[in-house]
Design an enzyme around this catalytic site. Structure first.
Site, mmCIF file in Angstrom:
data_model
loop_
_atom_site.group_PDB
_atom_site.id
_atom_site.type_symbol
_atom_site.label_atom_id
_atom_site.label_comp_id
_atom_site.label_asym_id
_atom_site.label_seq_id
_atom_site.Cartn_x
_atom_site.Cartn_y
_atom_site.Cartn_z
ATOM 1 C CG ASP A 71 2.082 7.238 -4.894
ATOM 2 O OD1 ASP A 71 2.934 6.645 -5.580
ATOM 3 O OD2 ASP A 71 1.898 8.471 -4.974
ATOM 4 C CD GLU A 136 4.149 9.743 -10.490
ATOM 5 O OE1 GLU A 136 4.436 10.424 -11.499
ATOM 6 O OE2 GLU A 136 2.977 9.424 -10.200
#
Length: 381
Positions: A71, A136
């Site tokens: 991500d 994250e």
């Protein structure tokens, strides 16, 4: 540039994986890793996509894991990008795109390194593993933390873990993170009595009441740090009071603050000391706490030595160990792994417009990861 690592990095950048979306990044990795002989286990939690991939050699231990995230943060104003953030573009020997530095280059580098290693050394000792999440850059609740909890219930332990965060500063290899400070946030509410500014005797101004305590809060020396950490710091991030009118004494004061703390202090000691400041001031207050993560530290050992040696051989750079910066998923992995370090490309453009990585660093990063794997998972000749 003819490079498998660059090609994979470009493929990952082209996917609009804004947290918590993965947008097919992990599907791409699974296809590659399964062909290389890895067992790939998907671990979705909530909206988050997670992957735990393992390749066992002639023995189950030691376990060397690479950890990373697919991500990325939102790109911001698209019209400020020189080229579209999810169209990987090479200019002036730099690869541009959201995630180029944080951290799709690292993911590509350790995947290619893993492929090359198991192809050349199918009978390696131990287990090579990859832990990849799409959470994250977001709340970090349903990502690595959940995977680690799941692995812990199975009794899985990791001996060595390299998190591919962009740790380098001026050039590839100059910095390895061997720990991170903890993060503790507080939300203070001080209650007063609202009233007219012309009649202060009929009101109680919470700003005035709290001001001496807030001064003590921001001037207190919490600890002296230690050989690995700088002293704990506290920063006030938000203050709000009042109705917006200039002639009204506010009824409440809201203060947000955050501590980045070292192993020289504990969560309980910091909470106790801060609470006592406001109690001594005899305020009508409440405090809410949010623990973002405990500090973790890996003293110099086999993992950092292997990585430092690989960096020196590949780049000629003598690396330094550091615990500065924000938090990372290393704080979760450290609960099941005794040696956790972070290493990746330069971080000067992370989260910025026109994020990029210099092409000259991409294959050397893969080579450093590969050399480290060889040191830890091959028996000495």
């Amino acid at each position: 540039m003819n490079s498998a690592t660059v090609d994979l990095t470009r493929d990952l950048i082209a996917r609009t994986s804004i947290t918590p979306a993965d947008d097919g990044c992990q599907d791409l990795l699974v296809r590659r890793l399964e062909l290389a002989g890895f067992t790939c286990e998907r671990m979705p939690f909530g909206e988050v996509t997670n992957l735990w991939a393992t390749r066992r050699g002639s023995s189950s231990s030691p376990v060397l894991a690479f950890a990373g995230h697919t991500d990325v943060v939102p790109p911001g104003p698209l019209d400020q990008w020189t080229s579209p953030p999810f169209t990987p573009t090479v200019r002036d020997n730099r690869l541009y795109g959201r995630g180029a530095a944080d951290m799709k280059t690292s993911v590509a580098a350790f995947v290619i390194a893993a492929e090359e290693f198991v192809k050349a050394h199918p009978l390696h000792k131990g287990t090579l593993a990859l832990l990849i999440t799409s959470d994250e850059e977001g709340p970090s609740i349903d990502g690595t933390q959940k995977v680690v909890e799941h692995l812990a219930k199975r009794g899985v332990a990791i001996d060595y873990c390299i998190v591919g965060e962009p740790t380098s500063v001026d050039t590839l290899g100059d910095t390895i993170k061997n720990g991170r400070r903890g993060t503790l946030s507080g939300r203070l509410v001080v209650r007063g009595v609202q009233g007219h500014v012309a009649y202060p005797h009929l009101a109680k101004n919470p700003i005035h009441e709290a001001a001496p305590a807030l001064l003590e809060l921001v001037t207190t020396r919490w600890d002296e740090g230690n050989s690995f950490y700088l002293p704990t710091t506290l920063q006030v991030s938000n203050i709000h009071a009042g109705t917006g009118a200039g002639n009204v004494i506010p009824g409440t004061l809201n203060v947000d603050f955050n501590l980045r703390f070292s192993t020289a202090s504990t969560v309980d000691s910091l909470k106790s000391r801060i609470t006592s400041i406001f109690e001594r001031a005899q305020l009508d207050f409440s405090l809410e706490w949010t623990l973002g993560g405990q500090p973790f530290l890996t003293p110099p050992g086999a993992l950092s030595a292997a990585l430092a040696r690989a960096i020196k051989q590949e780049t000629g750079v003598t690396t330094e160990l550091s615990t500065t910066g924000g938090t990372s998923d290393g704080r979760f992995i450290a609960t099941i792994c005794t040696q956790v370090v972070e290493f990746g490309p330069p971080n000067a453009t992370i989260h910025k417009i026109d994020e990029h990585v210099e092409l000259r660093f991409v294959d050397p990063l893969k080579n450093i990861y590969l050399a480290t794997i060889k040191t830890l998972l091959l028996d000495p000749a």
